[in-house]
Design a protein around this motif. Structure first.
Motif, PDB file in Angstrom:
ATOM      1  N   ALA A 264      21.965-103.038 -46.613  1.00  0.00           N
ATOM      2  CA  ALA A 264      22.343-104.446 -46.470  1.00  0.00           C
ATOM      3  C   ALA A 264      21.122-105.358 -46.448  1.00  0.00           C
ATOM      4  CB  ALA A 264      23.174-104.639 -45.201  1.00  0.00           C
ATOM      5  N   VAL A 265      20.052-104.926 -45.780  1.00  0.00           N
ATOM      6  CA  VAL A 265      18.827-105.733 -45.763  1.00  0.00           C
ATOM      7  C   VAL A 265      18.221-105.804 -47.165  1.00  0.00           C
ATOM      8  CG1 VAL A 265      16.504-105.895 -44.803  1.00  0.00           C
ATOM      9  CG2 VAL A 265      18.409-105.226 -43.346  1.00  0.00           C
ATOM     10  N   LEU A 266      18.284-104.702 -47.907  1.00  0.00           N
ATOM     11  CA  LEU A 266      17.805-104.724 -49.290  1.00  0.00           C
ATOM     12  C   LEU A 266      18.615-105.700 -50.128  1.00  0.00           C
ATOM     13  CD1 LEU A 266      16.005-103.540 -51.523  1.00  0.00           C
ATOM     14  CD2 LEU A 266      17.725-101.767 -51.839  1.00  0.00           C
ATOM     15  N   PHE A 267      19.939-105.666 -49.984  1.00  0.00           N
ATOM     16  CA  PHE A 267      20.784-106.630 -50.688  1.00  0.00           C
ATOM     17  C   PHE A 267      20.394-108.057 -50.335  1.00  0.00           C
ATOM     18  CE2 PHE A 267      24.613-103.563 -51.143  1.00  0.00           C
ATOM     19  CZ  PHE A 267      23.945-102.916 -52.165  1.00  0.00           C
ATOM     20  N   LEU A 268      20.144-108.291 -49.063  1.00  0.00           N
ATOM     21  CA  LEU A 268      19.809-109.642 -48.614  1.00  0.00           C
ATOM     22  C   LEU A 268      18.517-110.118 -49.255  1.00  0.00           C
ATOM     23  CD1 LEU A 268      20.533-111.997 -46.772  1.00  0.00           C
ATOM     24  CD2 LEU A 268      19.269-110.884 -44.958  1.00  0.00           C
ATOM     25  N   PHE A 269      17.484-109.278 -49.274  1.00  0.00           N
ATOM     26  CA  PHE A 269      16.218-109.675 -49.871  1.00  0.00           C
ATOM     27  C   PHE A 269      16.346-109.860 -51.378  1.00  0.00           C
ATOM     28  CE2 PHE A 269      14.285-108.257 -45.879  1.00  0.00           C
ATOM     29  CZ  PHE A 269      13.333-109.244 -45.715  1.00  0.00           C
TER      30      PHE A 269
ATOM     31  N   SER B 274      27.561-113.759 -47.729  1.00  0.00           N
ATOM     32  CA  SER B 274      28.331-112.553 -48.048  1.00  0.00           C
ATOM     33  C   SER B 274      27.639-111.301 -47.529  1.00  0.00           C
ATOM     34  CB  SER B 274      28.534-112.451 -49.558  1.00  0.00           C
ATOM     35  OG  SER B 274      29.299-113.525 -50.052  1.00  0.00           O
ATOM     36  N   VAL B 275      26.326-111.237 -47.707  1.00  0.00           N
ATOM     37  CA  VAL B 275      25.584-110.067 -47.211  1.00  0.00           C
ATOM     38  C   VAL B 275      25.622-110.014 -45.686  1.00  0.00           C
ATOM     39  CG1 VAL B 275      23.335-108.934 -47.181  1.00  0.00           C
ATOM     40  CG2 VAL B 275      24.114-110.072 -49.248  1.00  0.00           C
ATOM     41  N   LEU B 276      25.513-111.165 -45.033  1.00  0.00           N
ATOM     42  CA  LEU B 276      25.562-111.186 -43.572  1.00  0.00           C
ATOM     43  C   LEU B 276      26.936-110.749 -43.058  1.00  0.00           C
ATOM     44  CD1 LEU B 276      23.583-114.478 -42.847  1.00  0.00           C
ATOM     45  CD2 LEU B 276      22.781-112.118 -42.651  1.00  0.00           C
TER      46      LEU B 276
ATOM     47  N   SER C 267      33.096-115.611 -49.622  1.00  0.00           N
ATOM     48  CA  SER C 267      32.019-116.550 -49.285  1.00  0.00           C
ATOM     49  C   SER C 267      31.353-117.049 -50.560  1.00  0.00           C
ATOM     50  CB  SER C 267      30.986-115.880 -48.379  1.00  0.00           C
ATOM     51  OG  SER C 267      31.543-115.578 -47.124  1.00  0.00           O
ATOM     52  N   ARG C 268      31.128-118.344 -50.631  1.00  0.00           N
ATOM     53  CA  ARG C 268      30.501-118.921 -51.809  1.00  0.00           C
ATOM     54  C   ARG C 268      28.997-118.670 -51.825  1.00  0.00           C
ATOM     55  NH1 ARG C 268      33.578-122.382 -54.767  1.00  0.00           N
ATOM     56  NH2 ARG C 268      35.613-122.956 -53.889  1.00  0.00           N
ATOM     57  N   ASN C 269      28.398-118.619 -50.662  1.00  0.00           N
ATOM     58  CA  ASN C 269      26.965-118.358 -50.572  1.00  0.00           C
ATOM     59  C   ASN C 269      26.736-116.850 -50.543  1.00  0.00           C
ATOM     60  OD1 ASN C 269      24.245-118.161 -49.856  1.00  0.00           O
ATOM     61  ND2 ASN C 269      24.327-120.024 -48.637  1.00  0.00           N
ATOM     62  N   PRO C 270      25.960-116.301 -51.485  1.00  0.00           N
ATOM     63  CA  PRO C 270      25.743-114.842 -51.499  1.00  0.00           C
ATOM     64  C   PRO C 270      25.016-114.326 -50.271  1.00  0.00           C
ATOM     65  CG  PRO C 270      24.319-115.947 -53.098  1.00  0.00           C
ATOM     66  CD  PRO C 270      25.279-116.974 -52.608  1.00  0.00           C
TER      67      PRO C 270
ATOM     68  N   ASP D 131      16.435-115.265 -58.833  1.00  0.00           N
ATOM     69  CA  ASP D 131      16.958-116.565 -59.266  1.00  0.00           C
ATOM     70  C   ASP D 131      18.198-116.325 -60.124  1.00  0.00           C
ATOM     71  OD1 ASP D 131      17.324-119.204 -59.755  1.00  0.00           O
ATOM     72  OD2 ASP D 131      15.690-119.393 -61.214  1.00  0.00           O
ATOM     73  N   ILE D 132      19.341-116.182 -59.468  1.00  0.00           N
ATOM     74  CA  ILE D 132      20.585-115.850 -60.159  1.00  0.00           C
ATOM     75  C   ILE D 132      21.458-117.093 -60.242  1.00  0.00           C
ATOM     76  CG2 ILE D 132      22.642-114.380 -60.127  1.00  0.00           C
ATOM     77  CD1 ILE D 132      21.076-112.378 -58.490  1.00  0.00           C
ATOM     78  N   ASP D 133      21.969-117.344 -61.412  1.00  0.00           N
ATOM     79  CA  ASP D 133      22.882-118.462 -61.618  1.00  0.00           C
ATOM     80  C   ASP D 133      24.301-117.980 -61.289  1.00  0.00           C
ATOM     81  OD1 ASP D 133      24.137-120.761 -62.265  1.00  0.00           O
ATOM     82  OD2 ASP D 133      23.607-120.770 -64.397  1.00  0.00           O
ATOM     83  N   PHE D 134      24.730-118.194 -60.047  1.00  0.00           N
ATOM     84  CA  PHE D 134      26.035-117.699 -59.629  1.00  0.00           C
ATOM     85  C   PHE D 134      27.170-118.486 -60.254  1.00  0.00           C
ATOM     86  CE2 PHE D 134      23.173-116.214 -56.332  1.00  0.00           C
ATOM     87  CZ  PHE D 134      23.585-114.895 -56.175  1.00  0.00           C
ATOM     88  N   ALA D 135      26.909-119.724 -60.652  1.00  0.00           N
ATOM     89  CA  ALA D 135      27.954-120.491 -61.327  1.00  0.00           C
ATOM     90  C   ALA D 135      28.298-119.860 -62.678  1.00  0.00           C
ATOM     91  CB  ALA D 135      27.495-121.930 -61.514  1.00  0.00           C
ATOM     92  N   GLU D 136      27.272-119.354 -63.360  1.00  0.00           N
ATOM     93  CA  GLU D 136      27.519-118.686 -64.646  1.00  0.00           C
ATOM     94  C   GLU D 136      28.239-117.361 -64.432  1.00  0.00           C
ATOM     95  OE1 GLU D 136      24.932-117.024 -68.466  1.00  0.00           O
ATOM     96  OE2 GLU D 136      23.968-118.102 -66.825  1.00  0.00           O
TER      97      GLU D 136
END
Length: 203
Positions: free
Chosen positions: A66-71, A30-32, A24-27, A77-82
């Motif tokens: 999983a809820v902690l990961f989601l929050f 991915s958590v869901l 999944s491209r959206n993090p 503010d993570i630059d996932f492209a980098e």
């Protein structure tokens, strides 16, 4: 027949949700999908009679991890492209790790298919007529009570250490004085002024 259908249903959903978690491209998505994988893995545990492990998967992993990961993913503010830019650099190392893990799974499956594992005489006896949760609780709070308490002590020390490390004294703060707030009168907080027209406001 229904057990076989339930197994294939849960197993296929676990594999599908695991693949979607990785690709999944959206993090957040991915958590869901990871939460979906945990729920279906809990269903597999129920099929083999391990209801205690199934509840642990739902309560601990879905309800906390999983809820902690989601929050964390939503708040940081993570630059996932980098982050994805270094995928090609570490791709070979990741492939080696994947091959090693796959080999371990194949070896374990081959060893299991040879025959049952010979258990030692020190294995705890199974309580007849008791559920899986009752048997685990009886064993955990009797034979392994000191190990259980030691594990709780280790977690307590880790919790205290995390609080101490993150607690910093910061200067220049306006601390709250509850006594002054309680003793404050309305005339100390407001001021009636007959403001003339066009004179502006005095702060």
């Amino acid at each position: 027949m229904i057990q076989i259908l339930a197994f294939y249903l849960f197993a296929s959903l676990v594999i599908l949700s695991g693949v979607l978690t990785i690709f999944s491209r959206n993090p957040v998505h991915s958590v869901l999908w990871l939460i979906v994988a945990f729920f279906n893995a809990a269903g597999l545990m129920l099929l083999i009679g391990a209801e205690f492990i199934a509840m642990l998967l739902v309560i601990v992993y879905v309800g906390a991890v999983a809820v902690l990961f989601l929050f964390v993913v939503m708040m940081l503010d993570i630059d996932f492209a980098e982050m994805r830019s270094g995928f090609a650099r570490y791709g070979a190392f990741g492939a080696v790790i994947a091959v090693v893990l796959a080999a371990e799974i194949i070896i374990a499956e081959g060893a299991r298919s040879v025959g049952p594992i010979a258990l030692s005489q020190r294995v705890a006896p199974i309580v007849d007529g008791a559920s899986n949760t009752t048997a685990i609780g009886a064993l955990l709070y009797s034979r392994y009570i000191y190990i259980f308490e030691a594990a709780g002590l280790v977690l307590l020390v880790a919790l205290i250490g995390a609080v101490v490390l993150t607690h910093r004294e910061r200067g220049g703060l306006r601390l709250q004085n509850v006594g002054d707030q309680v003793r404050r009168r309305p005339e100390d907080a407001t001021r009636n002024v007959n403001q003339p027209v066009g004179a502006g406001v005095e702060l």
